[in-house]
Design a protein around this motif. Structure first.
Motif, PDB file in Angstrom:
ATOM      1  N   LEU A 128       0.518  -1.013  -0.178  1.00 56.22           N
ATOM      2  CA  LEU A 128      -0.032  -0.012   0.109  1.00 56.22           C
ATOM      3  C   LEU A 128       0.962   1.051   0.577  1.00 56.22           C
ATOM      4  O   LEU A 128       0.181   2.217  -0.348  1.00 56.22           O
ATOM      5  CB  LEU A 128      -0.592  -0.212   1.130  1.00 56.22           C
ATOM      6  CG  LEU A 128      -1.771   1.100   1.441  1.00 56.22           C
ATOM      7  CD1 LEU A 128      -2.851   1.380   0.344  1.00 56.22           C
ATOM      8  CD2 LEU A 128      -3.039   0.674   2.695  1.00 56.22           C
ATOM      9  N   GLU A 129       2.328   1.036   0.639  1.00 53.93           N
ATOM     10  CA  GLU A 129       2.489   2.356   0.650  1.00 53.93           C
ATOM     11  C   GLU A 129       3.634   2.777   0.015  1.00 53.93           C
ATOM     12  O   GLU A 129       3.507   3.737  -0.662  1.00 53.93           O
ATOM     13  CB  GLU A 129       3.669   1.905   1.848  1.00 53.93           C
ATOM     14  CG  GLU A 129       5.025   3.324   1.936  1.00 53.93           C
ATOM     15  CD  GLU A 129       4.058   4.340   2.235  1.00 53.93           C
ATOM     16  OE1 GLU A 129       4.535   5.745   2.130  1.00 53.93           O
ATOM     17  OE2 GLU A 129       2.583   4.430   3.535  1.00 53.93           O
ATOM     18  N   ASP A 130       4.424   1.821  -0.749  1.00 51.21           N
ATOM     19  CA  ASP A 130       4.646   1.309  -2.549  1.00 51.21           C
ATOM     20  C   ASP A 130       3.384   2.158  -3.721  1.00 51.21           C
ATOM     21  O   ASP A 130       3.473   3.218  -4.635  1.00 51.21           O
ATOM     22  CB  ASP A 130       5.023   0.373  -2.924  1.00 51.21           C
ATOM     23  CG  ASP A 130       5.151   0.504  -3.938  1.00 51.21           C
ATOM     24  OD1 ASP A 130       6.519   1.526  -4.557  1.00 51.21           O
ATOM     25  OD2 ASP A 130       5.609  -0.820  -5.452  1.00 51.21           O
ATOM     26  N   ALA A 131       2.410   2.040  -3.262  1.00 53.51           N
ATOM     27  CA  ALA A 131       1.229   1.981  -4.101  1.00 53.51           C
ATOM     28  C   ALA A 131       1.006   3.919  -4.024  1.00 53.51           C
ATOM     29  O   ALA A 131       0.840   4.685  -4.990  1.00 53.51           O
ATOM     30  CB  ALA A 131       0.056   1.643  -4.529  1.00 53.51           C
ATOM     31  N   GLN A 161      -7.485  -0.251  -3.505  1.00 48.59           N
ATOM     32  CA  GLN A 161      -7.561  -2.017  -3.536  1.00 48.59           C
ATOM     33  C   GLN A 161      -6.752  -2.031  -2.278  1.00 48.59           C
ATOM     34  O   GLN A 161      -6.415  -3.995  -1.871  1.00 48.59           O
ATOM     35  CB  GLN A 161      -7.052  -2.702  -4.653  1.00 48.59           C
ATOM     36  CG  GLN A 161      -7.175  -4.189  -4.657  1.00 48.59           C
ATOM     37  CD  GLN A 161      -6.470  -4.873  -6.222  1.00 48.59           C
ATOM     38  OE1 GLN A 161      -6.319  -3.935  -7.335  1.00 48.59           O
ATOM     39  NE2 GLN A 161      -6.171  -5.775  -6.269  1.00 48.59           N
ATOM     40  N   ASP A 162      -5.544  -1.720  -2.391  1.00 47.94           N
ATOM     41  CA  ASP A 162      -4.423  -1.804  -1.051  1.00 47.94           C
ATOM     42  C   ASP A 162      -4.525  -1.782  -0.104  1.00 47.94           C
ATOM     43  O   ASP A 162      -4.567  -2.353   1.271  1.00 47.94           O
ATOM     44  CB  ASP A 162      -3.013  -1.509  -1.715  1.00 47.94           C
ATOM     45  CG  ASP A 162      -2.279  -2.037  -3.165  1.00 47.94           C
ATOM     46  OD1 ASP A 162      -2.658  -3.291  -3.200  1.00 47.94           O
ATOM     47  OD2 ASP A 162      -1.321  -1.682  -3.097  1.00 47.94           O
ATOM     48  N   GLU A 163      -5.825  -0.966  -0.237  1.00 54.02           N
ATOM     49  CA  GLU A 163      -5.908  -0.355   1.375  1.00 54.02           C
ATOM     50  C   GLU A 163      -6.811  -0.998   1.639  1.00 54.02           C
ATOM     51  O   GLU A 163      -7.100  -1.384   3.003  1.00 54.02           O
ATOM     52  CB  GLU A 163      -6.690   1.079   1.067  1.00 54.02           C
ATOM     53  CG  GLU A 163      -5.846   2.098   0.761  1.00 54.02           C
ATOM     54  CD  GLU A 163      -6.401   3.713   0.894  1.00 54.02           C
ATOM     55  OE1 GLU A 163      -6.029   4.877   0.820  1.00 54.02           O
ATOM     56  OE2 GLU A 163      -7.422   3.642   0.103  1.00 54.02           O
ATOM     57  N   ALA A 167      -7.163  -3.345   5.209  1.00 51.02           N
ATOM     58  CA  ALA A 167      -7.911  -3.827   6.548  1.00 51.02           C
ATOM     59  C   ALA A 167      -8.272  -4.663   6.475  1.00 51.02           C
ATOM     60  O   ALA A 167      -8.786  -4.984   7.694  1.00 51.02           O
ATOM     61  CB  ALA A 167      -9.713  -2.460   5.740  1.00 51.02           C
ATOM     62  N   ASN A 168      -8.319  -5.949   5.817  1.00 48.71           N
ATOM     63  CA  ASN A 168      -8.501  -7.080   5.890  1.00 48.71           C
ATOM     64  C   ASN A 168      -8.003  -7.855   6.432  1.00 48.71           C
ATOM     65  O   ASN A 168      -8.082  -8.844   7.611  1.00 48.71           O
ATOM     66  CB  ASN A 168      -9.255  -7.940   4.418  1.00 48.71           C
ATOM     67  CG  ASN A 168      -9.542  -9.093   4.557  1.00 48.71           C
ATOM     68  OD1 ASN A 168     -10.543  -9.475   4.932  1.00 48.71           O
ATOM     69  ND2 ASN A 168      -8.355 -10.307   4.291  1.00 48.71           N
ATOM     70  N   ALA A 171      -8.412  -7.211  10.171  1.00 53.20           N
ATOM     71  CA  ALA A 171      -9.643  -7.438  11.471  1.00 53.20           C
ATOM     72  C   ALA A 171      -8.514  -9.037  11.094  1.00 53.20           C
ATOM     73  O   ALA A 171      -9.531  -9.712  11.683  1.00 53.20           O
ATOM     74  CB  ALA A 171     -10.706  -7.619   9.687  1.00 53.20           C
ATOM     75  N   THR A 172      -8.274  -9.542  10.410  1.00 52.37           N
ATOM     76  CA  THR A 172      -7.761 -11.297  10.582  1.00 52.37           C
ATOM     77  C   THR A 172      -7.117 -11.087  11.784  1.00 52.37           C
ATOM     78  O   THR A 172      -6.656 -12.055  12.385  1.00 52.37           O
ATOM     79  CB  THR A 172      -6.934 -11.556   8.922  1.00 52.37           C
ATOM     80  OG1 THR A 172      -7.476 -11.839   7.889  1.00 52.37           O
ATOM     81  CG2 THR A 172      -6.029 -13.054   9.353  1.00 52.37           C
ATOM     82  N   VAL A 173      -6.254  -9.626  11.687  1.00 55.23           N
ATOM     83  CA  VAL A 173      -4.974  -9.808  13.122  1.00 55.23           C
ATOM     84  C   VAL A 173      -5.719 -10.021  13.676  1.00 55.23           C
ATOM     85  O   VAL A 173      -5.433 -10.781  15.581  1.00 55.23           O
ATOM     86  CB  VAL A 173      -4.310  -9.086  13.190  1.00 55.23           C
ATOM     87  CG1 VAL A 173      -3.487  -8.884  14.496  1.00 55.23           C
ATOM     88  CG2 VAL A 173      -2.640  -8.656  11.782  1.00 55.23           C
ATOM     89  N   ALA A 174      -6.923  -8.840  14.265  1.00 59.00           N
ATOM     90  CA  ALA A 174      -7.957  -9.178  15.329  1.00 59.00           C
ATOM     91  C   ALA A 174      -8.437 -10.567  15.798  1.00 59.00           C
ATOM     92  O   ALA A 174      -8.506 -11.036  16.605  1.00 59.00           O
ATOM     93  CB  ALA A 174      -8.991  -7.858  15.112  1.00 59.00           C
TER      94      ALA A 174
END
Length: 410
Positions: A128-131, A161-163, A167-168, A171-174
């Motif tokens: 995301l940072e690169d995009a 899309q990367d954002e 975000a997904n 949520a997976t980490v949570a």
């Protein structure tokens, strides 16, 4: 049958003390009975009675019912994740605190899943940072009209899309972190743990039918009981919630706890004409136990400065309720009274009796108007039935006599 002592009868013509004949009649003997426990020559023996005084006091107005002890909370302790049960952190019957560890599911698979989720999040955050950096460059070139608009738009959507991917991942980490937390099964309430249903080393599944144990909150604890619909209005007038409530054991003798009324139900049971009520009690000593049957008494109101007599003093006749009032000459007179609220031991009188008057509490069933009675206590010397033989009598002997009112032997 009782044993009494009788002195030897005097010889014919020999008078008893006081100038009365052997039968207790007037001097000279042979007259109608007038002494020896027979009042006023009426031919009836005087009756020994119990007495009590009308006192001024407060009379509680109560409503009684049969209730069932119900815990504030009963929680089945289950695992929300699947795995091997590593250990159990409680003993059966132990008091547990809210948040105390009760069971531990093998946490290693959940820790690994959390690490994977965090790594994926870190990877996608870098993309995301690169995009975003590329989008910033394209924005500069677009301002110089050095890049196609389509290329710029594509980069904008790539950033979005990367954002979404990041975000997904978060949520997976949570979710992985939550599963790792669920591997530690803790008590949601403070209470007492029941019997253990699963032993360490067993494979368990999430939300399985059989719980590890059941934790029941016992302090405070509640009692649910049914009140007659006629009690609703007085309770509501007194404010309802907060009225003192006392619970007794099943026999109704021992007081178990004193608490307060919580609430009345919002409807009446038409089949019984009662309404359910709930009261709450402190139960640090566990005197109340879930599903225990108890007797409940709700203190609705207290009447001040009432004339109060023992309940046994009030009798029922054709003209209504009455009491036997003791006169100064130890005779009794019937007095019609109006009975108010009472308890099993005492009753209030709305009218008919004054404070300080003496009423008959025992032996009233055999009394009649103006009958003379014997008060409890030792008899004076020389009174009929007092200890010792007749004056000058010797050679006393024991024989059997019947108690007053007993049937003659067949």
């Amino acid at each position: 049958m009782v044993l009494t002592y009788c002195a030897k009868a005097p010889a014919p013509g020999e008078g008893a003390p006081g100038g009365h004949g052997a039968r207790g009649g007037p001097p000279g003997g042979g007259g109608p009975p007038g002494g020896g426990g027979f009042p006023g020559g009426g031919g009836r023996p005087m009756i020994t009675v119990g007495v009590g005084k009308a006192a001024l006091g407060d009379m509680p107005i109560t409503v009684s019912a049969l209730g069932t002890v119900t815990p504030v909370a009963t929680v089945q302790i289950q695992s929300r994740v699947s795995g091997i049960l590593n250990r159990v952190g409680f003993k059966e019957g132990q008091r547990v605190r809210k948040g105390q560890l009760l069971a531990l599911v093998d946490p290693r698979p959940f820790q690994i899943a959390l690490d994977q989720a965090r790594a994926q999040l870190q990877h996608d955050e870098a993309l995301l940072e690169d995009a975003r950096l590329d989008l910033k460059r394209y924005a500069t070139l677009k301002a110089q009209d050095a890049v196609a608009v389509q290329t710029y738009d594509t980069q904008v959507y790539l950033v979005k899309q990367d954002e979404g991917t990041v975000a997904n991942d978060r949520a997976t980490v949570a979710n992985a972190s939550l599963n790792l937390e669920f591997a530690r099964v803790t008590s949601p309430v403070a209470g007492v743990a029941g019997l253990r249903q699963i032993d360490p080393g067993n494979q368990i599944t999430a939300n399985q039918t059989t719980p590890f144990t059941v934790v029941t909150q016992l302090d405070p604890i509640t009692v649910v009981f049914s009140l007659p619909e006629s009690a609703i209005a007085p309770i509501v007038r007194q404010g309802g919630a907060g009225l003192p409530v006392t619970v007794y054991d099943r026999a109704g003798g021992a007081t178990l706890s004193v608490g307060k009324l919580l609430t009345l139900d919002n409807l009446i049971d038409p089949t019984t004409g009662t309404v359910k009520a709930k009261a709450i009690f402190g139960n640090a000593g566990f005197s109340l136990f879930p599903n225990q049957f108890v007797n409940v008494t709700v203190l609705v109101d207290t009447l001040k400065d009432q004339v109060i007599v023992p309940t046994t003093a009030v009798r029922h006749g054709p003209d209504g309720d009455f009491v036997w009032v003791l006169q100064p000459d130890r005779t009794v007179k019937a007095r019609v009274v109006k009975v108010g609220p009472g308890t099993p031991e005492t009753v209030s009188l709305a009218s008919g009796l004054k404070v300080g008057e003496t009423v008959i509490t025992d032996g009233g069933d055999r009394l009649r108007e103006n009958a003379k009675v014997i008060l409890p206590g030792p008899r004076p010397a020389g009174a009929p039935g007092a200890g010792g033989g007749a004056a000058g009598g010797t050679g006393g002997r024991y024989h059997r006599t019947r108690p007053a009112g007993a049937a003659p032997p067949s």
